[in-house]
Design an enzyme around this catalytic site. Structure first.
Site, mmCIF file in Angstrom:
data_model
loop_
_atom_site.group_PDB
_atom_site.id
_atom_site.type_symbol
_atom_site.label_atom_id
_atom_site.label_comp_id
_atom_site.label_asym_id
_atom_site.label_seq_id
_atom_site.Cartn_x
_atom_site.Cartn_y
_atom_site.Cartn_z
ATOM 1 N N SER A 1 42.480 34.223 37.996
ATOM 2 C CA SER A 1 43.497 35.141 38.548
ATOM 3 C C SER A 1 42.798 36.252 39.321
ATOM 4 O O SER A 1 41.939 36.931 38.770
ATOM 5 C CB SER A 1 44.314 35.768 37.418
ATOM 6 O OG SER A 1 44.873 34.769 36.624
ATOM 7 N N ARG B 1 43.610 43.339 30.072
ATOM 8 C CA ARG B 1 42.474 43.026 30.964
ATOM 9 C C ARG B 1 41.597 44.253 31.202
ATOM 10 O O ARG B 1 41.113 44.492 32.310
ATOM 11 C CB ARG B 1 42.967 42.477 32.316
ATOM 12 C CG ARG B 1 43.699 41.186 32.256
ATOM 13 C CD ARG B 1 42.832 40.026 31.752
ATOM 14 N NE ARG B 1 43.628 38.836 31.643
ATOM 15 C CZ ARG B 1 44.397 38.547 30.581
ATOM 16 N NH1 ARG B 1 44.406 39.337 29.525
ATOM 17 N NH2 ARG B 1 45.122 37.452 30.565
ATOM 18 N N GLU C 1 41.598 41.890 39.711
ATOM 19 C CA GLU C 1 41.036 41.664 38.367
ATOM 20 C C GLU C 1 39.506 41.549 38.375
ATOM 21 O O GLU C 1 38.838 42.198 37.575
ATOM 22 C CB GLU C 1 41.680 40.412 37.749
ATOM 23 C CG GLU C 1 41.299 40.223 36.312
ATOM 24 C CD GLU C 1 41.942 38.993 35.680
ATOM 25 O OE1 GLU C 1 43.178 38.927 35.625
ATOM 26 O OE2 GLU C 1 41.183 38.099 35.264
HETATM 27 C C1 LIG Z 1 39.009 29.215 36.616
HETATM 28 C C2 LIG Z 1 38.984 30.558 35.927
HETATM 29 C C3 LIG Z 1 39.928 30.838 34.952
HETATM 30 C C4 LIG Z 1 39.915 32.078 34.285
HETATM 31 N N1 LIG Z 1 40.863 32.308 33.349
HETATM 32 C C5 LIG Z 1 40.869 33.486 32.685
HETATM 33 C C6 LIG Z 1 41.869 33.753 31.682
HETATM 34 O O1 LIG Z 1 42.704 32.900 31.381
HETATM 35 N N2 LIG Z 1 41.851 34.954 31.073
HETATM 36 C C7 LIG Z 1 40.926 35.915 31.365
HETATM 37 O O2 LIG Z 1 40.966 36.992 30.763
HETATM 38 N N3 LIG Z 1 39.967 35.694 32.317
HETATM 39 C C8 LIG Z 1 39.929 34.515 32.970
HETATM 40 N N4 LIG Z 1 38.978 34.291 33.932
HETATM 41 C C9 LIG Z 1 38.004 35.343 34.271
HETATM 42 C C10 LIG Z 1 36.634 35.210 33.576
HETATM 43 O O3 LIG Z 1 36.403 33.904 33.151
HETATM 44 C C11 LIG Z 1 36.483 36.143 32.368
HETATM 45 O O4 LIG Z 1 36.690 37.480 32.769
HETATM 46 C C12 LIG Z 1 35.091 36.035 31.727
HETATM 47 O O5 LIG Z 1 35.058 36.765 30.518
HETATM 48 C C13 LIG Z 1 33.967 36.528 32.636
HETATM 49 O O6 LIG Z 1 32.739 36.166 32.005
HETATM 50 P P1 LIG Z 1 31.393 36.070 32.812
HETATM 51 O O7 LIG Z 1 30.323 35.828 31.828
HETATM 52 O O8 LIG Z 1 31.522 35.076 33.902
HETATM 53 O O9 LIG Z 1 31.278 37.549 33.376
HETATM 54 P P2 LIG Z 1 30.727 38.015 34.813
HETATM 55 O O10 LIG Z 1 31.691 37.579 35.868
HETATM 56 O O11 LIG Z 1 29.312 37.623 34.988
HETATM 57 O O12 LIG Z 1 30.814 39.599 34.626
HETATM 58 C C14 LIG Z 1 32.071 40.242 34.534
HETATM 59 C C15 LIG Z 1 31.831 41.724 34.197
HETATM 60 O O13 LIG Z 1 31.261 41.830 32.907
HETATM 61 C C16 LIG Z 1 29.992 42.525 32.956
HETATM 62 N N5 LIG Z 1 29.144 41.897 31.951
HETATM 63 C C17 LIG Z 1 28.756 40.599 31.901
HETATM 64 N N6 LIG Z 1 28.025 40.380 30.790
HETATM 65 C C18 LIG Z 1 27.928 41.573 30.148
HETATM 66 C C19 LIG Z 1 27.307 42.005 28.941
HETATM 67 N N7 LIG Z 1 26.629 41.155 28.155
HETATM 68 N N8 LIG Z 1 27.406 43.315 28.581
HETATM 69 C C20 LIG Z 1 28.115 44.183 29.336
HETATM 70 N N9 LIG Z 1 28.731 43.834 30.484
HETATM 71 C C21 LIG Z 1 28.648 42.544 30.878
HETATM 72 C C22 LIG Z 1 29.502 42.344 34.377
HETATM 73 O O14 LIG Z 1 28.593 43.358 34.746
HETATM 74 C C23 LIG Z 1 30.822 42.412 35.145
HETATM 75 O O15 LIG Z 1 31.205 43.756 35.288
HETATM 76 C C24 LIG Z 1 38.942 33.052 34.616
HETATM 77 C C25 LIG Z 1 37.985 32.760 35.601
HETATM 78 C C26 LIG Z 1 37.991 31.530 36.247
HETATM 79 C C27 LIG Z 1 36.943 31.223 37.275
#
Ligand SMILES: Cc1cc2nc3c(=O)[nH]c(=O)nc-3n(C[C@H](O)[C@H](O)[C@H](O)COP(=O)(O)OP(=O)(O)OC[C@H]3O[C@@H](n4cnc5c(N)ncnc54)[C@H](O)[C@@H]3O)c2cc1C
Length: 349
Positions: free
Chosen positions: A243, A169, A342
């Site tokens: 998580s 992670r 996380e």
């Molecule tokens: C119901 C649920 C289940 C989940 N299950 C998992 C799982 O099984 N495994 C897991 O690993 N995660 C899980 N997650 C967490 C999450 O989905 C992941 O971390 C996902 O990759 C976040 O993507 P996002 O586009 O929403 O990022 P955001 O929440 O918008 O951003 C997260 C971080 O990434 C940065 N960021 C976003 N886009 C970019 C870019 N293009 N370039 C550089 N930095 C960037 C942001 O600035 C921030 O620091 C879960 C979340 C939820 C709500």
């Protein structure tokens, strides 16, 4: 850059899966990567701090967000090279592509390797940031390379997966150099003959319950989706960020000592991420400390999965973070184990 895409005082509640209320001082929906240099130069001139937003599924807004929030809306999926090595294909997806839809497009085209990562919310561009993982597969296992804008050098760069500092992670983008790279596209090495990963979590039992004895990648995706739907709250119905804490990685001797005091403690080998360490189930620690189902105002610990903090609506990040602090302190006092959050914090408390 397109000045019409720049908005002021934008409510971010629809842009985070926790549904927390916070206001972005300036907000720009980025649909063209070529706009980035000009946009970032303008932010520098104005003295605005810059934050990147994908699907908002791994973010906690601690408060309002000063400066410029860039929402990564870049779209497009393309095949870069066939027969890269044997039957491997390199598939590129733009940062703003929704992750789950991309995994299903890949499957539909016979590009296997992402099936265990089905139904993870968020965008393609954020997936490398915390090296998303589920059911025995991490993005580090399937990523080929990515294209990013390096804010330090002021140029677009190509990074191979081996340059990304992937760990559990974690990555270069989350810990070592946060904010330096704006990821605009990610490439994956996928293949119709990639071996399926079946040995993790409940996949094998879900497949056998469905009567599947020779699973395909589609069967694995279906099993993963069904397991996830049964275990995790849907952010569209109940605000959450998945998580909320990482599973702590502890030396085997410490785990053995804990297991003699707490015989039910769930731990498993963390290799290859961390040889000699074991991953302890943070959800078990939190549940056994009595937090499962606990509610305080608008925020709560999910009633079925203690690792997930939820927001029932109308609340702010401060309430959620206060609950998280109390959980961390209670787990530390009971087991001597430090939990690490996380999701990424954004905004000013
Ligand atoms: C119901 C649920 C289940 C989940 N299950 C998992 C799982 O099984 N495994 C897991 O690993 N995660 C899980 N997650 C967490 C999450 O989905 C992941 O971390 C996902 O990759 C976040 O993507 P996002 O586009 O929403 O990022 P955001 O929440 O918008 O951003 C997260 C971080 O990434 C940065 N960021 C976003 N886009 C970019 C870019 N293009 N370039 C550089 N930095 C960037 C942001 O600035 C921030 O620091 C879960 C979340 C939820 C709500």
């Amino acid at each position: 850059m397109n000045p019409q895409h720049l908005r002021q005082h934008v409510q971010l509640q629809p842009y985070n899966t926790l549904g927390l209320m916070a206001v972005a001082e300036y907000f720009y929906a980025l649909t063209n990567a070529d706009d980035l240099p000009g946009l970032l130069a303008m932010a520098k001139t104005q003295g605005w701090p810059v934050q990147l937003l994908g699907g908002g599924s791994n973010i906690v807004f601690a408060g309002d967000v000063p400066g410029l929030t860039i929402q990564m809306n870049l779209r497009g999926i393309r095949e870069c090279s066939a027969d890269y090595a044997g039957d491997t294909v390199i598939i590129e997806a733009a940062a703003g592509e929704p992750w789950h839809a991309f995994t299903q497009t890949a499957l539909a085209n016979g590009w296997c390797g992402l099936e265990n990562l089905s139904l993870i919310p968020g965008s393609v561009g954020a997936a490398p940031v915390q090296n998303i993982g589920a059911y025995g597969v991490e993005i580090a296992d399937v990523m080929h390379s990515l294209r990013a804008y390096d804010r330090e050098q002021g140029v677009f760069v190509e990074l191979a997966a081996s340059d990304c500092g992937f760990a559990y992670r974690d990555s270069l983008f989350k810990s070592a150099q946060p904010g330096r790279y704006v990821i605009v596209a990610v490439r994956f090495a996928l293949s119709a003959t990639r071996p399926l990963v079946l040995g993790y979590g409940d996949i094998a039992s879900a497949l056998s319950a469905a009567g599947v004895s020779s699973p395909t990648a589609h069967d694995v995706a279906r099993a993963v989706i069904a397991i996830r739907q049964s275990k995790l709250p849907d952010p569209a119905l109940l605000g959450n960020a998945g998580s909320f804490f990482k599973n702590p990685l502890l030396p085997a001797a410490q785990v053995a000592a804990l297991q003699s005091d707490f015989p039910g403690l769930v731990a498993y080998a963390a290799q290859p991420q961390a040889p000699g360490l074991q991953k302890v189930a943070a959800g078990w620690l939190i549940e056994q400390a009595g937090w499962k189902g606990y509610r305080r105002g608008a925020v709560a610990v999910h009633e079925r999965q203690a690792l997930v903090l939820v927001h029932h609506g109308g609340g702010h990040g401060a309430e959620l973070l206060a609950l998280a602090d109390d959980i961390v302190a209670s787990v530390k006092a009971r087991y001597g184990v430090q939990l690490e959050q996380e999701p990424v914090l954004m905004g000013q408390a």
